[in-house]
Write a protein that holds these residues in place. Sequence first.
Motif, short mmCIF file in Angstrom:
data_model
loop_
_atom_site.label_atom_id
_atom_site.label_comp_id
_atom_site.label_asym_id
_atom_site.label_seq_id
_atom_site.Cartn_x
_atom_site.Cartn_y
_atom_site.Cartn_z
N HIS A 92 46.69 54.27 53.34
CA HIS A 92 47.41 53.38 52.41
C HIS A 92 46.37 52.41 51.87
O HIS A 92 45.77 51.64 52.64
CB HIS A 92 48.52 52.66 53.17
CG HIS A 92 49.35 51.75 52.32
ND1 HIS A 92 50.29 50.88 52.84
CD2 HIS A 92 49.39 51.56 50.97
CE1 HIS A 92 50.86 50.22 51.87
NE2 HIS A 92 50.33 50.61 50.72
N PHE A 93 46.11 52.46 50.57
CA PHE A 93 45.02 51.68 49.99
C PHE A 93 45.44 51.04 48.67
O PHE A 93 46.48 51.38 48.10
CB PHE A 93 43.79 52.58 49.77
CG PHE A 93 43.99 53.61 48.68
CD1 PHE A 93 43.49 53.39 47.40
CD2 PHE A 93 44.68 54.79 48.92
CE1 PHE A 93 43.68 54.32 46.38
CE2 PHE A 93 44.87 55.73 47.93
CZ PHE A 93 44.37 55.50 46.65
N LYS A 94 44.60 50.15 48.19
CA LYS A 94 44.87 49.51 46.90
C LYS A 94 43.55 49.12 46.26
O LYS A 94 42.71 48.47 46.89
CB LYS A 94 45.75 48.26 47.07
CG LYS A 94 46.22 47.65 45.75
CD LYS A 94 47.19 46.52 46.00
CE LYS A 94 47.72 45.91 44.70
NZ LYS A 94 48.51 46.88 43.92
N VAL A 95 43.36 49.55 45.01
CA VAL A 95 42.19 49.17 44.22
C VAL A 95 42.69 48.41 43.00
O VAL A 95 43.47 48.95 42.21
CB VAL A 95 41.38 50.41 43.78
CG1 VAL A 95 40.19 49.99 42.93
CG2 VAL A 95 40.92 51.20 45.00
N HIS A 96 42.25 47.18 42.85
CA HIS A 96 42.79 46.35 41.75
C HIS A 96 41.78 45.28 41.40
O HIS A 96 40.91 44.91 42.19
CB HIS A 96 44.12 45.71 42.18
CG HIS A 96 44.02 44.87 43.42
ND1 HIS A 96 44.07 43.49 43.39
CD2 HIS A 96 43.86 45.22 44.73
CE1 HIS A 96 43.97 43.03 44.63
NE2 HIS A 96 43.84 44.06 45.46
N GLY A 97 41.89 44.79 40.17
CA GLY A 97 40.99 43.74 39.72
C GLY A 97 41.30 43.34 38.29
O GLY A 97 42.22 43.86 37.66
N THR A 98 40.51 42.41 37.78
CA THR A 98 40.74 41.87 36.44
C THR A 98 40.03 42.67 35.36
O THR A 98 40.32 42.51 34.18
CB THR A 98 40.26 40.42 36.38
OG1 THR A 98 38.86 40.36 36.74
CG2 THR A 98 41.05 39.55 37.36
N GLY A 99 39.07 43.53 35.74
CA GLY A 99 38.34 44.30 34.76
C GLY A 99 39.22 45.29 34.02
O GLY A 99 40.10 45.92 34.62
N LYS A 100 38.99 45.42 32.72
CA LYS A 100 39.76 46.35 31.92
C LYS A 100 39.12 47.73 31.95
O LYS A 100 38.23 48.00 32.75
CB LYS A 100 39.90 45.82 30.49
CG LYS A 100 40.66 44.49 30.43
CD LYS A 100 40.87 44.01 29.01
CE LYS A 100 41.65 42.70 29.00
NZ LYS A 100 41.87 42.19 27.62
#
Length: 356
Positions: free
Chosen positions: A117-125
């Motif tokens: 169970h993972f999550k990759v997220h950020g502000t970069g477009k």
Amino acid sequence: MAAEGWICLWGWGRRCLGRPGLPGPGPGPTTPLFLLLLLGSVTADITDGNSEHLKREHSLIKPYQGVGSSSMPLWDFQGSTMLTSQYVRLTPDERSKEGSIWNHQPCFLKDWEMHVHFKVHGTGKKNLHGDGIALWYTRDRLVPGPVFGSKDNFHGLAIFLDTYPNDETTERVFPYISVMVNNGSLSYDHSKDGRWTELAGCTADFRNRDHDTFLAVRYSRGRLTVMTDLEDKNEWKNCIDITGVRLPTGYYFGASAGTGDLSDNHDIISMKLFQLMVEHTPDEESIDWTKIEPSVNFLKSPKDNVDDPTGNFRSGPLTGWRVFLLLLCALLGIVVCAVVGAVVFQKRQERNKRFY
């Protein structure tokens, strides 16, 4: 277990609602796994999720007991890795960060399944973020390096969840999941996104999703299968299916991530390892599995790694356009045969008239 936890089919697919966070009943030795070759997305389950199959000594589960603890050293972490009550953050959304977390216990299971169970997220477009997560089953642990925060020329298995296309000429659609098996002789080429050493891969839109994202890796009797659940539909979708893979026992599970000029938050919420109950032949049981060299019986040539926008190089299901082309070719073949047959028949009729 409650009755509703068992209302499921066997094999890969939907996670049962009767056991939150765990899959439903899974395959035994006689499960028809060959059906996976025909289906891209199936509606059955992986493992039964019972506590006797969940190997807690190889699992990372909230509230993360035994992580970095001297009293229960089940998992160790290094680099930029930060432990919270809700997730393990391998890297923050900052440049030039590397982090990893590794199981302290070597795994001696010959057949296993890992749910992540993972999550990759950020502000970069779009295309302004990176680099991704690597999941490992390797001989060495806690060795930092250039491959998503871990060492190159590794021994074992790696699954790369790559979010940034370094190769500007590629036609692949990112994010992209790929698999690599290494005996220490191969180097991961970041400039080509690992294309020359990739066994198989698929496009997978897992970044910045508003819901939970999951990945499952199964290894059993030489068959390596990777599935994803990224659409919040509570079912597994086929990504990679390879046979002829040989992995030893006694290696370590881990996860790492790295950022460069571009960055993202790379979070691991859980890693659950399940033991698969599989029957082996007497010859297989007599093998010293700790002495096996990581290998693949059939490894394609680098020249075969021609980019396909769908990412399905091998062992993936037929995509829509491939099915269309096959049907079109078949239809054209039928039309050509019909025309040729009609012409031949007409000439024979004309020839027969001459004799009357």
